[in-house]
Structure formats: structure tokens, C-alpha cells
Design an enzyme around this catalytic site. Structure first.
Site, PDB file in Angstrom:
ATOM      1  N   GLY A  41      44.455  36.073  36.946  1.00  0.00           N
ATOM      2  CA  GLY A  41      44.459  35.016  37.943  1.00  0.00           C
ATOM      3  C   GLY A  41      43.824  35.449  39.257  1.00  0.00           C
ATOM      4  N   SER A  42      44.325  34.908  40.356  1.00  0.00           N
ATOM      5  CA  SER A  42      43.634  34.942  41.650  1.00  0.00           C
ATOM      6  C   SER A  42      43.535  36.304  42.323  1.00  0.00           C
ATOM      7  CB  SER A  42      44.322  33.972  42.617  1.00  0.00           C
ATOM      8  OG  SER A  42      44.272  32.657  42.119  1.00  0.00           O
ATOM      9  N   VAL A  43      44.177  37.318  41.803  1.00  0.00           N
ATOM     10  CA  VAL A  43      44.069  38.642  42.435  1.00  0.00           C
ATOM     11  C   VAL A  43      42.619  39.116  42.496  1.00  0.00           C
ATOM     12  CG1 VAL A  43      46.382  39.522  41.965  1.00  0.00           C
ATOM     13  CG2 VAL A  43      44.621  39.731  40.219  1.00  0.00           C
ATOM     14  N   VAL A  44      41.749  38.612  41.631  1.00  0.00           N
ATOM     15  CA  VAL A  44      40.362  39.089  41.583  1.00  0.00           C
ATOM     16  C   VAL A  44      39.490  38.454  42.657  1.00  0.00           C
ATOM     17  CG1 VAL A  44      40.607  39.367  39.081  1.00  0.00           C
ATOM     18  CG2 VAL A  44      39.471  37.332  39.990  1.00  0.00           C
TER      19      VAL A  44
END
Length: 692
Positions: free
Chosen positions: A388-391
Site C-alpha cells: 500500500g501507500s508506504v511506497v
């Protein structure tokens, strides 16, 4: 008639005279030949006796000198504070050194004698072992040979036929318990090479057995009372999955690498590291074997003189702090235990961002069907998860490097994206009611999916308008992944444990072009938590992707048996450097700071602002499925302090129910608290600014 008789007599007389005249010549010729041969024999004897007699006599009475080797203690493994994680436990043992050209009959006699004094485990005894032992007795062998078919009798393979016959008719030949005990001993002796040492009983030898064997050593050539070592885990086995295992003397060399080890001077029954750190650093841990000069005359060992006492293996000091590792594993287990539902695991890595040293790595697998938990620290490097959005920090960095946005020009409109007949939106703006202008730092703060998708379309050279057909080239997959790779996402971190995975890449065909938009906000490819730790470390240290490692140093042994002098030390190995300007890096760092400390209503990491010292972070939520049920995977990357980071924390919790959306931040707060109280005191830090 008389005249006729006289003629015959005269003819015979004539023949006799002729034969008699030839005999002396033949006889003389033979005598001469015999005399010459006899003289040659005398000359050869004289040559050997007079000129080389002493040399030949020495050869007759000479002995062979051979080197016998024996194993030594394996090196120990310590944590970063010097605490013993893996040691060696010594045991009284009974060993056997096989002589030169020892016959099976000799081994049979020794095995029977030794079996009177020691009892060994029969769990490994096979029918073949029993058969070999049975036919080693010549009288029993003869009985079986009589029952063989005539075609097999008096054959060069008769003994093998006898063994086969025994195995096929084993019900007719029952060994007693005592004989089975001797059969195990015989099998172990038979497996040894000439002048190699094997353990007959490696552990569990009683004082009585030691005493009785010691009293009868002279009756059992090659048998010795010796010492063996097994691996010992004084701090428990929680790190065993990382440290790995060592093969036993019974199992010997791994079958898939036996030729390699033999070429390196190992014996077939040597113990070697067969997984993870024990395998990775086998060359340092194994030590050097002792050497004994053995004087052999015929089949007997005449004299043994120790030439070299051997050297214990070198010790490993790891980067892991054992006290913190235990707390980390307990926190991960507690988080997973309370997750419930379809949750399949929780994983966390704590790392020094400036060196790549792993301070702690913990994992807990869960079977949703049975609710059973299984410790799995290696899951941090082997389990690929859609994070998910951690990247998004890497996504914004890639767009800056690609030039589609700049530090001074990076404002885009927050809005639902409608392309190819599909609508994709940010978590807070599915209806379009939260449309706003977003800078890159603000897009990170509120975790905008729309912003990231627009960056991907710009990098692909695609002109977006609402409802447009998605005609991007599939080359966008390679471009996005290329930037992610630079931070460690989707590539191996280089950790010094065998078995690390690169992650999972989704299909990159035209039919999957829509997934390129999912890739932009972390909802397509799969990464490991170890990769997340390397990724956030790269941002934290200013753009250096440093190889991850567990080994801190290789050290000798002190006189007291503890850690000795450093022989080799691991230094940071920079795998690549991110080509970003200071201004570009500042954009991303500001965004990660604002995730926790920003002021926007939709900031995603506000629950982390109580952590002291202050941290920068990026949370992640991926929409996932487990067995057809909708789930969420939560993730988080962070570093502390904000300025001059000393530690990073990365974690993932796949397949949670949709009501568990703060579990990742709760776990992160607990991990930081454990770190500052166990590993490093906050008093050692210089004051950190509120923003970078």
C-alpha cells in the site's frame, strides 16, 4: 635267417652308436645354460645383499606415517552486546578411529565387545545394517551361502547375495536386543574411513559406560573415550530460525553439497552449518582440525603423536540486540494475537539506517482456520506483501528524478481519476467532495492516490482527461519499478542469510495497463518488510542504499572463553546512491514529517505524534483479499529522530479486518518505546529539529 638277424643287429648297433654320440653335446649345452643362470642369480643376490642389503632391510621393517585429523569446537555466536546466543555444550563420548585395512571380521569382534559396555540408540538401525552385521560372522555367512541358488554360490558377489538373501528372509533371522545394539555400533564403525574418527555414542554416555570402556580399551583397537560438542542456546531458541542449524555427525555432509565439502577437506561424517547464518559463515565457524601423526605397520597403529592441537572456530558477533529482539518478538506476537479475523501474520524490522545493521527482526505467522501462531522472523525477508501507500515516498522521488515535477513546481489537483471506464480515487475523496490543490509534501501527508496516479501518467507521457481511454505504453511499469529498485523495493537487500526473496511483480502486459496506476500507490507489486526497512533507511540517510546485514564482526576467543580480538569487521556497503538534489530530497522528507506532524485534516499518521523523540513516517493501507473475503493490509515505515536518524522501524500486518486501521501505528509506538529503553538511551541524542 641267421644273415637276416645279423643285419638287424648291425643296424641297431649303428643307431645306438649315433644316439650316444649326440647326448654329451646336449647335456653340456644344458649344463652351460644352468650354470649361467645360477651365476646370474648369485650375482643378483650379491647385488641386493651387499650393495642394498641395509636399504631393503629398512624397507621390510619400515612403517607408514599418516596424518589423522579430529574435529574441534565450532565458533560461538554472540549478540551485539556480547551475550552468548549459541554456544557449545561438551559431552563425554565414545569414538572409534579406524585403522588401515581393517577387515569386517575385525570390526565385528570390536563391535561385539563394545556393545557389552555401552547402549546406543537403535532408531537408525535398518535391515541393511542388520544384514551386514549378521553376515560379518563367517559361520552365519556360511549357513546362508548354503541356501543360495547354485548360480550364486562361489561367486565373487557371494557376500552381497547373502546380504540380499538375509534381507528378503529377515523373519528367519532374528537378532537379539544385544545383537541389534552391536549392529548399530558395527554400522558406525564400517562407515568410517581409514584413520578417520567417528562417534559411536556422541551424547548421553554414563559414568558407568565411561569406566567400563576405559578398562577394556586394550581389547578394542581404535576405540577411545573422547569429547563431543553440540550446539547450545543459553538465551533460548527464539533466534534459531535466523541462526540456522548444524548437521549432526550421524547425518554428515548435506547430500547436495557433498562433493564441494569433500574438495574443501571435510570428511563425510563432519558436522557443518546447513542453514542461514550457520551455513553463511561456515568457513569462519568451523575452525581447523587437530592433526596427529600416526605410525602404521601393516594394519596396526604403532604410535600416535599429536602434531597440531587444532583451533576452535572463530566467533560471530551479530548486530542483533538479544534483549530488544525478545521484546520485539513479544510485541509482534501480541499484535498478531489480538488481530484475529483473517489476519495471516505480523512482521517488523528495526535497523540502523546509516550502516544497514539489523537490530531486530521478528515475525509471527497465523493460520486463520486454526488460529495457530508460528514464530517466523524469516518472514521479514521471505514473505512478499502488497504494502500500500508506504511506497509513495519512492513514487514522489521517482517523479522528481524524472522531471515531471520539481521542488518549486509540484502542485496537482486532488480528484477522482476516471480512465478506461474505471474510477480510482484517494481514500478520502471517492465522491470528489474533497477536491483540493496538493503539493508533493501535502500529497504524502494525506496519502493521496490521485496525486500518485497523475505522476505515473505524466511519467508515461499520457495526457489525462476525465473519461479518457488508457493508452499508456507498458514501458511505464519498467520506469516506475526502476525508481523503486533504487530504494530497495522489489530487489534483494543483500542480507547475509540465504533465501531472501525479491518480492512479487505483477503482470506488465497491455491487458494490465490499468494496474500501472495501482503500482503508483503501492497496490500492485509485493515487497518484503526487510525491503521496506532498506527503503526508508535510504531516505533517512540521505540517499545511500546500504546492504542489509546481521554480522557485525568475526572475532577470536579470549583466554576466558569469551569474545576475543576482532579479525574482520563489516563496514557499510553502499549498493547504489540516489541521484537527487538536496532540494528534491527535502520535498520528500518534509512530506514524511508532515504525515505525523502536519496540520491537514486528512493526515494519516497523527497517532504517531506522541512518540519521543519525534519521528517521520509513512503509513500504508492496501485493499486485499483472503480466500474471497475483503481485507486490508496495514504497513508502516518510519525513522527517528527526524534529523540525523539513528533507527528505522518497518512493519506490515497483512489481511486484517477493515476495523483494525490503527494497529500498525499502535505497534510502531510500542516498538519505539522498547528500542529507546533497551538499545539506545535518548540522552545520547543531540536535540532534533522539528522539521528537516
Amino acid at each position: 635267417m641267421k644273415n637276416f638277424f645279423n643285419r638287424i643287429t648291425r643296424k641297431q648297433s649303428h643307431r645306438t652308436g649315433s644316439t650316444s654320440s649326440q647326448i654329451p653335446f646336449r647335456m653340456n649345452f644344458l649344463f652351460v645354460i644352468v650354470a649361467l643362470l645360477f651365476m646370474a642369480l648369485i650375482a643378483q643376490l650379491a647385488y641386493l645383499q651387499i650393495l642394498h642389503g641395509s636399504q631393503l632391510k629398512a624397507e621390510v621393517n619400515s612403517t607408514d606415517n599418516t596424518v589423522e585429523t579430529s574435529n574441534v569446537q565450532r565458533g560461538e555466536i554472540f549478540d551485539s552486546t556480547g551475550r552468548v546466543l549459541v554456544g557449545n555444550k561438551s559431552h563425554q563420548a565414545i569414538s572409534y578411529t579406524k585403522g588401515v585395512d581393517v577387515l569386517s571380521g575385525d570390526l565385528y569382534k570390536i563391535a561385539n565387545r563394545l556393545s557389552k559396555y555401552i547402549t546406543v540408540s537403535k532408531s537408525s538401525l535398518t535391515y541393511r545394517n542388520e544384514a551386514d552385521y549378521y553376515v560379518a560372522d563367517t559361520s552365519r555367512l556360511a549357513q546362508i551361502e548354503k541356501k543360495l541358488p547354485k548360480s550364486q554360490q562361489n561367486s565373487t558377489d557371494e557376500s552381497d547375495y547373502a546380504v540380499t538373501y538375509y534381507m528378503n528372509h529377515s523373519s528367519q533371522y532374528k537378532l537379539t536386543a544385544q545383537q541389534k545394539n552391536a549392529a548399530v555400533i558395527y554400522a558406525r564403525m564400517s562407515g568410517a574411513y581409514s584413520l578417520s574418527t567417528t562417534y559411536i555414542k556422541e551424547t548421553g554416555v554414563t559414568n558407568k559406560e565411561i569406566a567400563e570402556v576405559g578398562e577394556h580399551l586394550s581389547d578394542m583397537p581404535g576405540v577411545k573415550v573422547s569429547t563431543s560438542w553440540t550446539r547450545d542456546y543459553p538465551e533460548g531458541s527464539s533466534l534459531k530460525s535466523i541462526i540456522g542449524t548444524v548437521s549432526s555427525e550421524k547425518t554428515g555432509l548435506p547430500s547436495d553439497k557433498v562433493n564441494q565439502f569433500l574438495a574443501e577437506g571435510y570428511s563425510r561424517n563432519d558436522s557443518v552449518g546447513q542453514s542461514y547464518l550457520e551455513e553463511q559463515y561456515e568457513s569462519a565457524l568451523k575452525g581447523t582440525k587437530s592433526q596427529t601423526n600416526v605410525e602404521v605397520s601393516g594394519t596396526k597403529i604403532m604410535k600416535e603423536v599429536k602434531k597440531y592441537g587444532g583451533n576452535k572456530g572463530d566467533n560471530l558477533q551479530l548486530t542483533i540486540n538479544d534483549s530488544f529482539q525478545k521484546k520485539l518478538q513479544a510485541l509482534v506476537k501480541s499484535a498478531e494475537s489480538s488481530a484475529g479475523g483473517d489476519s495471516t501474520g505480523t512482521y517488523a524490522v528495526v535497523m540502523n539506517p546509516n550502516t544497514g545493521a539489523v537490530i531486530g527482526m521478528a515475525g509471527e505467522d497465523r493460520n486463520p482456520s486454526t488460529d495457530k501462531l508460528t514464530e517466523n522472523a524469516l518472514g521479514t525477508m521471505t514473505s512478499a506483501i502488497t504494502m500500500g501507500s508506504v511506497v509513495k515516498g519512492a513514487m514522489v522521488s521517482g517523479a522528481l528524478m524524472d522531471g515531471v515535477i520539481t521542488p518549486s513546481n509540484n502542485t496537482l489537483e486532488e480528484m477522482p481519476i476516471r480512465v478506461g471506464g474505471v474510477k480510482k480515487s484517494s481514500w478520502f475523496n471517492s465522491s470528489g467532495s474533497a477536491d483540493m490543490e496538493l503539493t508533493a509534501p501535502l500529497a504524502l501527508e494525506v496519502s493521496s492516490n490521485s496525486y500518485m496516479m497523475q505522476l505515473a501518467m505524466k511519467e508515461a507521457g499520457f495526457h489525462y482527461y476525465s473519461g479518457a481511454p488508457l493508452t499508456m505504453s507498458t514501458s511505464i511499469f519498467a520506469k516506475l519499478r526502476g525508481y523503486f529498485y533504487q530504494f530497495g523495493l522489489g530487489v534483494k537487500t543483500g542480507i547475509d542469510i540465504p533465501g531472501e526473496t525479491t518480492g512479487i511483480e505483477g503482470a506488465s502486459t497491455k491487458a494490465h495497463i490499468g494496474n500501472a496506476l495501482d503500482e503508483a500507490y503501492g497496490n500492485y507489486d509485493g515487497y518484503t518488510v526487510m525491503q521496506l526497512a532498506q527503503y526508508i533507511s535510504t531516505i533517512a540517510n540521505g540517499g545511500r542504499r546500504i546492504q542489509t546485514h546481521l554480522l557485525q564482526s568475526i572475532r577470536g576467543t579470549s583466554k576466558s572463553g569469551g569474545l576475543g580480538a576482532i579479525k574482520a569487521e563489516v563496514t557499510p556497503n553502499v549498493l547504489n546512491t540516489i541521484d537527487m538534489t538536496a532540494a528534491q530530497k527535502a520535498v520528500v522528507k518534509q512530506g514524511l514529517y508532515d504525515v505525523v506532524h502536519g496540520t491537514n485534516t486528512y493526515k494519516t499518521g497523527g497517532a504517531l505524534d506522541t512518540i519521543k523523540p519525534a519521528i517521520s513516517a509513512k503509513t500504508g493501507t492496501a485493499q486485499t483479499f483472503y480466500k474471497g473475503t475483503a481485507t486490508e493490509t496495514l504497513s508502516l515505515v518510519s525513522h527517528a529522530p527526524v534529523s540525523h536518524p539513528k533507527v528505522v522501524v518497518a512493519l506490515a500486518m497483512p489481511n486484517l479486518s477493515t476495523s483494525d486501521e490503527s494497529n500498525n501505528m499502535t505497534l510502531a509506538k510500542q516498538i519505539y518505546k522498547a528500542y529507546w529503553s533497551t538499545v539506545q538511551s535518548t540522552s545520547t541524542l543531540s536535540s532534533s529539529s522539528s522539521s528537516n
